[in-house]
Design a protein around this motif. Structure first.
Motif, PDB file in Angstrom:
ATOM      1  N   LYS B 106      18.933  -7.945  28.803  1.00 25.93           N
ATOM      2  CA  LYS B 106      17.702  -8.734  28.811  1.00 25.93           C
ATOM      3  C   LYS B 106      17.253  -9.100  30.210  1.00 25.93           C
ATOM      4  CE  LYS B 106      19.987 -13.120  28.128  1.00 25.93           C
ATOM      5  NZ  LYS B 106      20.418 -14.203  27.382  1.00 25.93           N
ATOM      6  N   VAL B 107      18.213  -9.187  31.122  1.00 27.37           N
ATOM      7  CA  VAL B 107      17.856  -9.420  32.527  1.00 27.37           C
ATOM      8  C   VAL B 107      18.695  -8.478  33.369  1.00 27.37           C
ATOM      9  CG1 VAL B 107      17.861 -11.048  34.457  1.00 27.37           C
ATOM     10  CG2 VAL B 107      17.382 -11.873  32.140  1.00 27.37           C
ATOM     11  N   SER B 108      18.028  -7.772  34.287  1.00 31.21           N
ATOM     12  CA  SER B 108      18.762  -6.883  35.201  1.00 31.21           C
ATOM     13  C   SER B 108      18.488  -7.288  36.630  1.00 31.21           C
ATOM     14  CB  SER B 108      18.286  -5.438  35.017  1.00 31.21           C
ATOM     15  OG  SER B 108      18.940  -4.838  33.963  1.00 31.21           O
ATOM     16  N   LEU B 109      19.539  -7.374  37.414  1.00 26.47           N
ATOM     17  CA  LEU B 109      19.377  -7.786  38.806  1.00 26.47           C
ATOM     18  C   LEU B 109      20.078  -6.792  39.729  1.00 26.47           C
ATOM     19  CD1 LEU B 109      20.340 -11.503  38.245  1.00 26.47           C
ATOM     20  CD2 LEU B 109      18.058 -10.717  38.825  1.00 26.47           C
ATOM     21  N   VAL B 128      19.282 -10.993  46.080  1.00 27.93           N
ATOM     22  CA  VAL B 128      19.324 -10.807  44.630  1.00 27.93           C
ATOM     23  C   VAL B 128      17.896 -10.576  44.172  1.00 27.93           C
ATOM     24  CG1 VAL B 128      20.060 -11.817  42.456  1.00 27.93           C
ATOM     25  CG2 VAL B 128      21.206 -12.461  44.569  1.00 27.93           C
ATOM     26  N   VAL B 129      17.657  -9.418  43.606  1.00 32.12           N
ATOM     27  CA  VAL B 129      16.284  -9.044  43.251  1.00 32.12           C
ATOM     28  C   VAL B 129      16.271  -8.537  41.819  1.00 32.12           C
ATOM     29  CG1 VAL B 129      14.431  -7.424  43.771  1.00 32.12           C
ATOM     30  CG2 VAL B 129      15.769  -8.415  45.615  1.00 32.12           C
ATOM     31  N   GLU B 134       9.797  -7.272  43.334  1.00 31.90           N
ATOM     32  CA  GLU B 134      10.101  -7.375  44.748  1.00 31.90           C
ATOM     33  C   GLU B 134      10.502  -8.785  45.145  1.00 31.90           C
ATOM     34  OE1 GLU B 134      10.418  -3.829  45.958  1.00 31.90           O
ATOM     35  OE2 GLU B 134      10.401  -5.407  47.486  1.00 31.90           O
ATOM     36  N   SER B 135      10.450  -9.706  44.188  1.00 35.54           N
ATOM     37  CA  SER B 135      10.673 -11.096  44.570  1.00 35.54           C
ATOM     38  C   SER B 135      12.160 -11.383  44.655  1.00 35.54           C
ATOM     39  CB  SER B 135      10.032 -12.015  43.535  1.00 35.54           C
ATOM     40  OG  SER B 135      10.677 -11.828  42.289  1.00 35.54           O
ATOM     41  N   ILE B 136      12.513 -12.151  45.631  1.00 35.60           N
ATOM     42  CA  ILE B 136      13.925 -12.471  45.828  1.00 35.60           C
ATOM     43  C   ILE B 136      14.286 -13.678  44.986  1.00 35.60           C
ATOM     44  CG2 ILE B 136      15.567 -13.353  47.496  1.00 35.60           C
ATOM     45  CD1 ILE B 136      14.537 -11.703  49.536  1.00 35.60           C
ATOM     46  N   ARG B 137      15.353 -13.519  44.209  1.00 31.26           N
ATOM     47  CA  ARG B 137      15.819 -14.661  43.426  1.00 31.26           C
ATOM     48  C   ARG B 137      16.832 -15.485  44.207  1.00 31.26           C
ATOM     49  NH1 ARG B 137      15.455 -14.883  37.962  1.00 31.26           N
ATOM     50  NH2 ARG B 137      16.130 -17.024  38.315  1.00 31.26           N
ATOM     51  N   GLY B 138      17.523 -14.837  45.130  1.00 31.94           N
ATOM     52  CA  GLY B 138      18.545 -15.573  45.874  1.00 31.94           C
ATOM     53  C   GLY B 138      19.223 -14.675  46.890  1.00 31.94           C
ATOM     54  N   ILE B 139      20.185 -15.263  47.580  1.00 35.09           N
ATOM     55  CA  ILE B 139      20.953 -14.502  48.571  1.00 35.09           C
ATOM     56  C   ILE B 139      22.430 -14.781  48.336  1.00 35.09           C
ATOM     57  CG2 ILE B 139      21.479 -14.296  51.026  1.00 35.09           C
ATOM     58  CD1 ILE B 139      18.591 -14.875  51.595  1.00 35.09           C
ATOM     59  N   VAL B 140      23.218 -13.713  48.323  1.00 31.51           N
ATOM     60  CA  VAL B 140      24.665 -13.896  48.174  1.00 31.51           C
ATOM     61  C   VAL B 140      25.369 -13.381  49.426  1.00 31.51           C
ATOM     62  CG1 VAL B 140      24.747 -13.725  45.679  1.00 31.51           C
ATOM     63  CG2 VAL B 140      24.960 -11.675  47.035  1.00 31.51           C
ATOM     64  N   MET B 207      26.019 -16.804  39.807  1.00 33.15           N
ATOM     65  CA  MET B 207      24.752 -16.568  39.111  1.00 33.15           C
ATOM     66  C   MET B 207      24.336 -17.794  38.330  1.00 33.15           C
ATOM     67  SD  MET B 207      23.697 -13.769  40.079  1.00 33.15           S
ATOM     68  CE  MET B 207      22.208 -14.001  39.176  1.00 33.15           C
ATOM     69  N   ALA B 208      25.308 -18.427  37.680  1.00 34.87           N
ATOM     70  CA  ALA B 208      24.972 -19.622  36.898  1.00 34.87           C
ATOM     71  C   ALA B 208      24.376 -20.690  37.797  1.00 34.87           C
ATOM     72  CB  ALA B 208      26.230 -20.133  36.199  1.00 34.87           C
ATOM     73  N   HIS B 209      25.008 -20.904  38.960  1.00 37.04           N
ATOM     74  CA  HIS B 209      24.488 -21.896  39.895  1.00 37.04           C
ATOM     75  C   HIS B 209      23.103 -21.522  40.381  1.00 37.04           C
ATOM     76  CE1 HIS B 209      27.732 -24.755  40.716  1.00 37.04           C
ATOM     77  NE2 HIS B 209      28.555 -23.757  40.426  1.00 37.04           N
ATOM     78  N   MET B 210      22.959 -20.229  40.682  1.00 33.82           N
ATOM     79  CA  MET B 210      21.710 -19.770  41.279  1.00 33.82           C
ATOM     80  C   MET B 210      20.549 -19.943  40.322  1.00 33.82           C
ATOM     81  SD  MET B 210      21.184 -16.276  43.315  1.00 33.82           S
ATOM     82  CE  MET B 210      22.712 -16.077  44.142  1.00 33.82           C
ATOM     83  N   ILE B 211      20.800 -19.602  39.060  1.00 33.38           N
ATOM     84  CA  ILE B 211      19.719 -19.709  38.084  1.00 33.38           C
ATOM     85  C   ILE B 211      19.327 -21.164  37.921  1.00 33.38           C
ATOM     86  CG2 ILE B 211      19.258 -19.517  35.623  1.00 33.38           C
ATOM     87  CD1 ILE B 211      20.781 -16.859  35.729  1.00 33.38           C
ATOM     88  N   ALA B 212      20.323 -22.031  38.008  1.00 36.20           N
ATOM     89  CA  ALA B 212      20.021 -23.441  37.794  1.00 36.20           C
ATOM     90  C   ALA B 212      19.238 -24.031  38.946  1.00 36.20           C
ATOM     91  CB  ALA B 212      21.323 -24.213  37.611  1.00 36.20           C
ATOM     92  N   THR B 213      19.464 -23.558  40.170  1.00 40.70           N
ATOM     93  CA  THR B 213      18.910 -24.273  41.309  1.00 40.70           C
ATOM     94  C   THR B 213      17.754 -23.565  42.000  1.00 40.70           C
ATOM     95  OG1 THR B 213      20.502 -23.224  42.785  1.00 40.70           O
ATOM     96  CG2 THR B 213      21.106 -25.353  41.862  1.00 40.70           C
TER      97      THR B 213
END
Lengths: 405, 220
Positions: B106-109, B128-129, B134-140, B207-213
């Motif tokens: 359902k979600v691919s990153l 993390v895209v 093209e939008s960045i969801r985060g950086i790891v 990922m859990a943290h990232m989605i939350a914040t």
């Protein structure tokens, strides 16, 4: 461009002289040509002077009051003779130079015999046969100085690395005397009788002092087998498979050698799980004289795991280098306690990833020389082997160590 | 396998994630004598089950995650964080799931970025895209200490390295910081010896943290 010409000169010495002296080395030819050119210059100077005198004589003839026509005629004749002589000399020198390939027309266009383009007059006015000769001479002089300087630097670096105790003459002497005395006390036993001259004694003593370190002994062949059977870093596949292959190949070697070397311990392995594996080799086998030591990651495996090998990781590589210096220090006492001291010192690295540097208080620091972030790789060794426990072995980074000048 | 820590970028309140931070991190790595080694990438999928009756089954986990790791190209890792499960499978499992129509992504990153070698440390910084975006969801950021594979023994070393990293990065006055998650690998049945499963678990938590914040940004 000039270095290319020098190269061509070295490679084509024979093309230079076509008539005589083909077998002479280029330096001799250069010297000869220089000589001849100098002669030519002198002759040309003489010709100039002679021309002046001729003019003077002509001047005198046009002023009959100052001298008689007779003297001026004499003068003229004399000058004529000497001028002819000079010009003849010049011609012969020129011919010789042409023969030796110095003065040829083709030289100007393309690099010929010696591949030389020669401005005879340098920008500062000095007359030089070959412009590159000055450069060469300068270079030779400069490079000799540089080479000497580099050699001296390399020597002092190595001396400092492997024999640091030699540097500090006065201070180290008194300390080493104290140690020599205490080492013999150790041999005869102070509180409890301890003879560190036999391997089993050393092993049992270490087991008591540093229970977390696993000390094992091997003959040379069996160490090779073990090294190859250790799981290499990152791959846990089939160590039994690897050791099976090694057994098969070495069984052929076994027959003759095994009987001889079976009882002779040549390799000591100190293993602290998850921290390091150190390999010490004894020379000759069966003795207690260590001759080399190397550190490796606990996950490394392979035939390069021996006391003269190097780890793939920087931290263990650096410790190995430091360890050779320390080994030399212990051997320098000549009291036969080197092995015990060395093993004890190696065990102090149990705290490699936990004990911070005693000088800066941190675990990691950027090492200036290697530009790497490393934990403290130095452990103090001067207090061994008398230490009751290894806490006296203070940890230092390479740059924080008091031993480092 | 060398010990690895996975950190994620936590932007300050009100600020957003952008590629600028990635560039700054790359430059920071080079400023502490890092040597660029190349690119790396990984993929992550959130799965939901395909059931005959589409009614909600409350007992089926909603955080079923599958991740492919750059270090293990032939493997695929499944994590269900809520139930503390981590499983290693062959990479072909994705094909099998598709053919069976059992689970759908359902979600691919995508994770992709650069890799640096700093002596015995290996650093990977990546964005993390979402796929098809093209939008960045985060950086790891992955930090690996190559010489040892014991989680406990490497703890102090990793902590100090992260401190050194923070110090170097703080000079660039970015609006946020890299955060490390406190993990209990024991809960997932993992031991002291580091394995790819440890990495999988770290990614799931990150990922859990990232989605939350983190709020998504339209243009990275």
């Amino acid at each position: 461009m000039q270095s290319l010409q020098q190269l061509q000169l070295l490679q084509n010495p024979t093309e230079a002289a076509n008539s005589q002296s083909e077998l002479e080395a280029p330096p001799k030819q250069v010297a000869q040509a220089m000589e001849r050119l100098n002669q030519a210059a002198r002759v040309i100077a003489d010709i100039r002077l002679g021309a002046d005198r001729v003019f003077e004589a002509l001047f005198l003839t046009s002023h009959p009051r100052t001298s008689t026509t007779d003297t001026s005629l004499q003068l003229l004749l004399k000058e004529d003779a000497s001028m002819r002589q000079h010009l003849h000399d010049l011609r012969s020198i020129g011919k010789k130079l042409e023969e030796s390939g110095v003065l040829t027309e083709s030289l100007r266009s393309r690099s010929n015999s010696w591949g030389l383009h020669m401005p005879l007059v340098c920008p500062d006015g000095a007359v030089v046969a070959y412009a590159w000769k000055r450069q060469l001479a300068g270079q030779a002089g400069a490079s000799a100085v540089d080479r000497t300087r580099l050699a001296l630097k390399a020597f002092t670096d190595q001396k400092r690395r492997f024999f640091p105790h030699i540097d500090d003459g006065v201070k180290m002497e008194s300390r080493s005397k104290k140690h020599r005395a205490s080492h013999s006390v150790l041999e005869h036993g102070g509180g409890e009788p301890f003879d560190c001259k036999t391997l089993p004694d050393i092993q049992s003593r270490l087991e008591k002092l540093v229970p977390n370190v696993k000390v094992s002994t091997y003959g040379r062949l069996s160490w090779l087998k073990r090294a190859n059977s250790l799981p290499g870093s990152g791959s846990d596949d089939d160590p039994p498979e690897a050791s099976k292959l090694v057994f098969q190949s070495s069984s052929k070697l076994r027959s003759g050698l095994e009987a001889e070397v079976a009882d002779k311990v040549a390799v000591i392995e100190l293993y602290v799980p998850s921290v390091f594996r150190a390999v010490v080799s004894l020379n000759p086998a069966g003795s207690v004289d260590p001759d080399s030591v190397a550190f490796f990651s606990p996950d490394e495996g392979g035939s390069y795991l021996h006391s003269r090998g190097f780890s793939a990781h920087h931290v263990y590589k650096h410790i190995t280098e430091h360890a050779s210096t320390v080994l030399q220090y212990f051997l320098g006492f000549g009291t036969g306690t080197a092995l015990y001291s060395l093993l004890l010192w190696i065990c102090s690295f149990e705290s490699l990833f936990s004990k911070p540097c005693s000088k800066c208080g941190r675990l990691l620091a950027m090492d200036k020389k290697s530009a790497l972030i490393l934990p403290p790789l130095h452990r103090a060794y001067q207090e061994l082997p008398l230490a009751a426990n290894l806490d006296v072995c203070e940890a230092y980074h390479g740059g924080c160590s008091p031993d480092d000048s | 396998m060398p010990v690895k820590w996975v950190l994620y970028w936590q932007p300050n309140q009100g600020s957003t994630v952008s590629t600028q931070i990635l560039n700054e991190a790359a430059q920071c790595a080079e400023s502490i004598n890092g040597v660029k080694e190349g690119r790396w990438k990984a993929t992550l999928n959130y799965y939901k089950p395909m059931l005959r009756d589409q009614s909600n089954h409350p007992d089926l986990p909603r955080d079923f995650l599958g991740i492919s790791l750059a270090d293990q190209p032939s493997k695929y890792y499944f994590i269900i964080r809520s139930q503390r499960i981590v499983v290693e499978a062959d990479a072909s499992i994705q094909l099998i799931m598709e053919k069976l129509q059992s689970y759908k992504s359902k979600v691919s990153l995508y994770f992709d970025g650069f890799q640096y070698q700093l002596g015995d440390f290996r650093l990977r910084v990546g964005r993390v895209v979402p796929v098809h975006s093209e939008s960045i969801r985060g950086i790891v950021m992955e930090v690996e200490y190559l010489p040892i594979s014991s989680v406990e023994k490497a703890r102090k070393v990793m902590e100090e390295f992260v401190e050194i990293w923070h110090e170097a990065l703080s000079k660039r006055s970015l609006s946020g910081k890299f955060v490390n998650t406190e993990l209990n690998f024991g809960e997932f049945g993992l031991g002291d010896h580091y394995t790819p499963q440890h990495t999988g678990v770290q990614y799931a938590i990150v990922m859990a943290h990232m989605i939350a914040t983190v709020q998504p940004v339209v243009r990275g």
